[in-house]
Scaffold this active site. Structure first.
Site, PDB file in Angstrom:
ATOM      1  CB  CYS A  89     -44.627  95.460  20.596  1.00 37.42           C
ATOM      2  SG  CYS A  89     -44.922  94.703  18.936  1.00 37.42           S
TER       3      CYS A  89
ATOM      4  CD  GLU B  52     -45.166  99.033  25.807  1.00 40.57           C
ATOM      5  OE1 GLU B  52     -45.838  98.285  25.246  1.00 40.57           O
ATOM      6  OE2 GLU B  52     -43.767  99.034  25.987  1.00 40.57           O
TER       7      GLU B  52
ATOM      8  N   GLY C  21     -34.068  95.011  27.259  1.00 41.69           N
ATOM      9  CA  GLY C  21     -33.377  95.164  26.221  1.00 41.69           C
ATOM     10  C   GLY C  21     -32.116  96.449  26.184  1.00 41.69           C
TER      11      GLY C  21
ATOM     12  N   GLY D 229     -38.650  92.838  23.616  1.00 41.19           N
ATOM     13  CA  GLY D 229     -39.130  92.679  25.004  1.00 41.19           C
ATOM     14  C   GLY D 229     -39.179  94.072  25.488  1.00 41.19           C
ATOM     15  CB  SER D 230     -39.233  95.182  29.298  1.00 42.64           C
ATOM     16  OG  SER D 230     -37.744  94.840  29.645  1.00 42.64           O
TER      17      SER D 230
ATOM     18  CD  GLU E 253     -40.932  94.737  18.783  1.00 41.03           C
ATOM     19  OE1 GLU E 253     -41.946  94.829  19.385  1.00 41.03           O
ATOM     20  OE2 GLU E 253     -40.951  93.946  17.765  1.00 41.03           O
TER      21      GLU E 253
END
Length: 480
Positions: A265, A349, A209, A204-205, A228
């Site tokens: 991702c 991102e 995370g 996730g974000s 991740e």
């Protein structure tokens, strides 16, 4: 949806109670369970796929049907891992009075399940990174009970998938309590703090995370947290590649960064081009031909609109392609010098169909540019064979940046295989020595144990002298 605290306690306690009998099962038994789950999900495809489409806005064909096939393949592949047996890394060192370091006792080493695992499902892959996704498959294969925290973006799908997985495990003869699904933010954080949970996995974000990672490490007994998080996945293009196949690179890049509405991702968020690349009009045309598509949910759509607005307002950024529709694919441009001085916003991102072209003047500026990037999951190089020696000096920087390097191909599309590496230095992941895709993902849920001087009858089967499971082993330093 929110799991009641009483139900949450029951689920975690059942997982803890199942850990010992589950650890005593054989790899062959667990392989059979995983195969049974895969078959049950395949049989339910006509029910599950429309449900996923209704909750995620993703198309049924080919996206969701393909993703479900990937999910069941992952389960089947981990069944192969169990059958192969090498994952146990069984090693036997017999007693040796002549050992150069002094007399050596009998030492035998293998791995055991780490214990109940808490898995946080992802939003952007409602099958492959969700209830029965790769983390669940790897943990069950390792012999760990799984408490699955469902993603709120597809709750009905999560409930139904969980029912199918539980039923399949039960029908296959698996112990009770080895898999269940919980819902809600509070339930997830409460479970993460529970002393019975031995490891956690998350996709996730970065903010979400990192918050969970901090909880996992703040426990009285910290646990491994395999998160991740975020990645910009730079693509470096060298001049000869542009001259040889510029339009092909443009088409591939636009197709990759807009694939799945940019909600992968591994989306290539940065395209590093030499200053005189001559691809501007081709990029505008290709991006302009891609229609706006709905994003997974309102929260993600809001985040995308906000992120794009901030990028467009940045004084160093030029808009190459965008429209008034806030969900239209957006392409922006900045020079390498302005990128280096542009702050965190340009390096972060932007989840959704947006990308940034960064123009570099020469190889020296390219190298300096790469050294400013945040680490990520992937780094891609497009070059001709004539430019191999130009790429060589970049490799130390690229390997420091990413867990997967790609030559003349695109990072979207992470195949599930024995050699795959889906991880990288923070903020790509919280555990850069591991992968969340591929057969090596099982290692996250295994803990090595050495047995010194134990009677053969008390050793795990993988370490007994006569090797009852006929496993590949290393004996006295040599492959058996």
């Amino acid at each position: 949806m929110e799991t009641d605290p009483t139900d949450l306690s029951r689920i975690i306690e059942a997982a803890a109670a199942a850990a010992v009998p589950l650890a005593d099962t054989t790899p062959a038994e667990r392989a059979r369970w995983l195969s049974h789950v895969a078959a049950a999900l395949d049989a339910a495809a006509d029910e599950l796929v429309p449900l996923a489409a209704a909750e995620t806005h993703l198309p049924e064909t080919p996206r969701l049907r393909g993703e479900l096939a990937r999910t069941t393949f992952q389960l089947s592949l981990f069944a192969e891992v169990l059958t192969d047996g090498e994952f146990l890394r069984a090693t036997v060192d017999h007693a040796d009075p002549q050992w150069p370091m002094g007399p050596r006792p009998d030492i035998r080493r293998s791995v055991l399940p780490i214990g109940p695992a808490l898995v946080f499902a992802a939003s952007n892959f409602p099958f492959a990174f969700s209830v029965a996704g790769g983390d669940t498959a790897a943990a069950l294969a390792a012999g760990c009970p799984v408490v699955l925290k469902a993603h709120p973006g597809h709750p009905r799908l999560s409930v139904r998938t969980g029912q199918l997985v539980r039923a399949a495990l039960r029908e296959a003869g698996a112990p009770a309590g080895i898999f269940d699904v919980i819902h809600g933010v509070d339930a997830g954080t409460t479970a993460l703090r529970h002393p019975a949970i031995a490891a956690a996995a998350f996709t996730g974000s970065v903010p979400g995370g990192r918050a969970l990672f901090d909880i996992a490490n703040a426990r009285p007994r910290p646990i491994p947290f395999y998160g991740e998080l975020g990645s910009v996945n730079p693509v470096i293009v060298l001049p000869n590649a542009i001259r040889a196949r510029g339009q092909q690179i443009v088409d591939g890049f636009v197709g990759s960064f807009t694939l799945g509405a940019g909600q992968f991702c591994t989306k290539p968020g940065l395209l590093l081009l030499p200053t005189e690349h001559g691809l501007t009009e081709a990029l505008r045309t290709a991006v302009g031909a891609v229609p706006a598509r709905p994003l997974l949910n309102d929260r993600i759509a809001h985040g995308f609109r906000t992120g794009v607005a901030q990028l467009r307002e940045h004084p160093s950024v030029t808009v190459l392609s965008a429209t008034d529709d806030p969900l239209t694919p957006t392409l922006l441009r900045v020079t390498a010098a302005d990128f280096r001085d542009g702050g965190e916003l340009l390096r972060t991102e932007c989840f959704g169909p947006a990308a940034l072209v960064v123009e570099y003047a020469n190889s020296t500026e390219l190298q300096a540019l790469l050294e400013t990037l945040e680490p990520g999951l992937t780094a891609t190089v497009f070059a001709e064979d004539s430019e191999i020696e130009d790429v060589r000096p970049l490799l130390p920087t690229l390997t420091a940046l990413a867990g997967r390097l790609i030559w003349n191909d695109w990072p979207t599309g992470v195949t599930v295989t024995w050699a795959q590496q889906h991880g990288g230095p923070y903020p790509a992941t919280t555990a850069p020595t591991t992968t969340s895709v591929g057969t090596a993902a099982i290692d996250r849920f295994l803990r090595p144990v050495a047995w010194q001087g134990f009677p053969d009858r008390l050793l795990p089967p993988a370490l007994r002298e006569h090797n009852p499971w006929r496993l590949p082993r290393r004996v006295d330093g040599k492959r058996d």
